[in-house]
Design an enzyme around this catalytic site. Structure first.
Site, mmCIF file in Angstrom:
data_model
loop_
_atom_site.group_PDB
_atom_site.id
_atom_site.type_symbol
_atom_site.label_atom_id
_atom_site.label_comp_id
_atom_site.label_asym_id
_atom_site.label_seq_id
_atom_site.Cartn_x
_atom_site.Cartn_y
_atom_site.Cartn_z
ATOM 1 N N LYS A 112 34.284 18.312 35.687
ATOM 2 C CA LYS A 112 33.831 18.148 34.473
ATOM 3 C C LYS A 112 35.328 18.278 33.823
ATOM 4 C CE LYS A 112 29.245 19.444 34.017
ATOM 5 N NZ LYS A 112 28.699 18.209 33.364
ATOM 6 N N ARG B 71 19.253 17.427 39.752
ATOM 7 C CA ARG B 71 18.108 16.762 40.613
ATOM 8 C C ARG B 71 18.205 17.423 41.932
ATOM 9 N NH1 ARG B 71 20.565 11.390 38.185
ATOM 10 N NH2 ARG B 71 21.229 12.722 36.520
ATOM 11 N N ASP C 168 23.883 26.482 32.271
ATOM 12 C CA ASP C 168 23.070 25.533 33.158
ATOM 13 C C ASP C 168 22.002 25.996 34.183
ATOM 14 O OD1 ASP C 168 22.749 22.685 33.661
ATOM 15 O OD2 ASP C 168 24.262 22.636 35.206
ATOM 16 N N ASP D 50 28.232 15.733 40.010
ATOM 17 C CA ASP D 50 27.885 16.301 38.918
ATOM 18 C C ASP D 50 26.350 16.108 38.491
ATOM 19 O OD1 ASP D 50 28.213 18.035 36.391
ATOM 20 O OD2 ASP D 50 29.160 16.317 35.445
ATOM 21 N N GLU E 224 23.881 17.248 39.818
ATOM 22 C CA GLU E 224 23.525 18.448 41.057
ATOM 23 C C GLU E 224 21.990 18.904 40.632
ATOM 24 O OE1 GLU E 224 25.162 18.886 38.271
ATOM 25 O OE2 GLU E 224 23.941 20.904 37.623
HETATM 26 N N1 BES Z 1 24.412 20.316 33.631
HETATM 27 C C1 BES Z 1 24.804 18.810 33.264
HETATM 28 C C2 BES Z 1 23.901 18.517 32.037
HETATM 29 C C3 BES Z 1 24.315 18.955 30.755
HETATM 30 C C4 BES Z 1 25.605 18.576 29.975
HETATM 31 C C5 BES Z 1 23.522 20.220 30.195
HETATM 32 C C6 BES Z 1 25.793 19.056 28.936
HETATM 33 C C7 BES Z 1 24.017 20.448 28.859
HETATM 34 C C8 BES Z 1 24.921 20.400 28.246
HETATM 35 C C9 BES Z 1 24.312 18.075 34.646
HETATM 36 O O1 BES Z 1 24.249 18.755 35.587
HETATM 37 C C10 BES Z 1 25.004 16.993 34.563
HETATM 38 O O2 BES Z 1 26.289 17.248 34.834
HETATM 39 N N2 BES Z 1 24.876 15.806 34.364
HETATM 40 C C11 BES Z 1 25.711 14.527 34.403
HETATM 41 C C12 BES Z 1 24.782 13.674 35.165
HETATM 42 C C13 BES Z 1 25.505 12.292 35.351
HETATM 43 C C14 BES Z 1 26.707 12.663 36.338
HETATM 44 C C15 BES Z 1 24.855 11.237 36.025
HETATM 45 C C16 BES Z 1 25.604 14.372 32.874
HETATM 46 O O3 BES Z 1 24.754 14.317 32.015
HETATM 47 O O4 BES Z 1 27.039 13.695 32.544
HETATM 48 ZN ZN ZN Z 2 24.110 20.852 35.625
HETATM 49 MN MN MN Z 3 26.286 18.508 36.454
#
Ligand code: BES
Ligand code: ZN
Ligand code: MN
Length: 481
Positions: A266, A340, A277, A336, A338
């Site tokens: 990230k 799921r 998270d 990222d 992760e």
């Molecule tokens: N934990 C994040 C989602 C998240 C983002 C929660 C901001 C709270 C605040 C999750 O693991 C993630 O990184 N999701 C990605 C998915 C993508 C790679 C398909 C996302 O939302 O960008």
């Molecule tokens: Zn996450």
């Molecule tokens: Mn993630």
């Protein structure tokens, strides 16, 4: 906070502070012979939602804390007024207070609902997290709140108070777990916190360590956990509060104690917020604690998928293919995505207990924040009755969710050239494709997925855990019991 039902008549009460509506305040002031002083103090007061006024008095009621707009109010305004009032109440230098607000006319709502709303507001205002301040701001002094109820409603209100105390302590756990820094709140820390609930004879806490999970074929969970020096854990809590042979309700929580994104790293801004998270895990643990404390007559199975998502020499690469414990294979195109991955193995494990319902809770997608902001959690379900029950529980507690589609049309986004599926979908509808991914790991069991990426914590300057969606989950459990 300790909430109790007040005994005796309001007129005869002695208290350092009575929090009430303008109408009742007037009556109390008159009865205590304080009428002219009261009239002077309140001459500029507007009896509207959001205004409060504290009037010093002589006699058995030392202060009258007037809550504007609560003579007659819509449900939403009543809740708003309670929130404003609770913030004022908590600042007063008093150890206990009496509240008489249940006479308010709120369309379609009974005294128990008003008590529930009031208690939620006070417990929210009273929460503090100052463990890591060497000179913490002075703590509030309020310890006990007595609730005055009209004679005909005492039973219902007493029940609301019992449930309110349980919710208060469950939510404090949820908020604490969220706010703890990620160097403290690791998967092992979550396990240790879960174990504390195991002191109750009706509760059994167990876990799967990484060796066990590898042996069970949980390749998706391990693909996330393998990059971290903090070992992952699958935490399992059984609460046997209900009839012996009744299938449990399963709560499954995403417990990523820190999400760096892994090799799909990230960007730095606000990455610290990824300590939240594990918000899904914190919520199911908090709801479980509340259910145990309230002695709900239900059987509950709580599963927490606890891991840390780190980049390292041993971390999963984009393109790696793993086999999940269901036998299905996944091409991990983005490390990222992760949540799921840990959840699919947790969902498979949950089904071995033959639950009657499964609800998973996860800070799953940034896309959910884009779609709904922070006011609603995203709700997905393969069962309309379950979805409606959750929507109702959220509406009742002001902890709302909004249903999004799980249509087959979205499933194609997960196609992979090499494995049964990829772990990410196309460009649009990221929350939906994430939910579609999870749906592939649930067979016939009624199942719902709550995406709480936007609702679990306040970002930015007011950073902190919201404790959501514990009010919704707990209300759902109460309604099922
Ligand atoms: N934990 C994040 C989602 C998240 C983002 C929660 C901001 C709270 C605040 C999750 O693991 C993630 O990184 N999701 C990605 C998915 C993508 C790679 C398909 C996302 O939302 O960008
Ligand atoms: Zn996450
Ligand atoms: Mn993630």
């Amino acid at each position: 906070m300790n909430f109790t039902l007040a005994s005796g008549e309001l007129n005869a009460s002695r208290t350092p502070c009575l929090m009430t509506s303008f109408q009742i305040a007037k009556k109390i002031a008159k009865a205590a012979g304080n009428q002219s002083a009261f009239n002077r103090a309140t001459q500029d007061f507007k009896d509207t939602v959001g205004s409060t006024l504290c009037v010093q008095m002589e006699g058995p009621v030392a202060r009258l804390l007037i809550i504007g707009g609560t003579g007659e109010a819509s449900a939403q305004n009543f809740a708003k007024a309670c929130n404003v009032a609770a913030k004022t109440l908590i600042k007063l230098p008093i150890a206990q207070a009496l509240v008489a607000l249940l006479d308010a006319k709120v369309k379609g709502k009974d005294a128990a609902w008003k008590a529930q709303t009031l208690l939620q507001a006070i417990s929210h205002a009273a929460y503090q997290f100052s463990r890591y301040k060497s000179k913490p701001a002075p703590a509030h002094q309020l310890k006990r709140v007595r609730i005055q109820a009209p004679a005909k409603n005492r039973q219902g209100v007493q029940r609301a108070i019992t449930l309110g105390n349980a919710l208060d302590s469950g939510m404090a756990l949820t908020k604490d777990l969220g706010n703890e820094p990620p160097n403290v709140c690791t998967p092992l820390y979550l396990l240790a916190e879960a174990r504390k609930m195991g002191r109750n004879p009706k509760v059994k806490v167990s876990h799967l360590d990484e060796k066990k999970m590898l042996a069970m074929g949980m390749g998706a969970f391990m693909a996330v956990s393998q990059g971290s020096d903090n070992p992952g854990r699958m935490i399992i809590i059984n609460y046997a509060g209900g009839p012996k042979n009744q299938a449990p309700i399963a709560l499954v929580g995403k417990g990523i104690t820190f999400d760096t994104g892994g090799i799909s790293l990230k960007p730095p801004p606000a990455m610290d917020e990824m300590k939240y998270d594990m918000g899904g895990a914190a919520a199911v643990l908090g709801a479980t604690k509340a259910a145990i404390e309230a002695k709900l007559p239900i059987n509950l199975l709580t599963i927490v998928a606890a891991a840390e998502n780190m980049p390292s020499g041993g971390a999963t690469r984009p393109g790696d293919i793993v086999t999940t414990s269901s036998g299905k294979t996944v091409e991990i195109l983005n490390t990222d995505a992760e949540g799921r991955l840990v959840l699919c193995d947790a969902l498979t494990h949950a089904q071995t207990f033959k639950p009657r319902t499964i609800i998973d809770v996860a800070t799953l997608t940034g896309a959910c924040i884009m779609a709904l902001g922070s006011h609603a959690s995203g709700l997905f379900a393969n069962d309309d009755a379950l979805a409606d029950d959750l929507l109702d529980a959220g509406q009742d507690t002001g902890d709302r969710s909004w249903r999004l589609p799980l249509w087959d049309d979205y499933q194609a986004g997960l196609n992979s050239n090499f494995a049964d599926m990829a772990n990410v979908g196309g460009r649009g509808g990221g929350s939906v494709t994430a939910a579609c991914f999870l749906s592939r790991f649930v067979d016939d069991t009624p199942w719902a997925h709550l995406d709480i990426a936007g609702s679990a914590f306040y970002p930015g300057a007011n950073k902190g855990s919201s404790g959501r969606p514990v009010p919704m989950l707990f209300k759902y459990l109460v309604n099922q019991s």
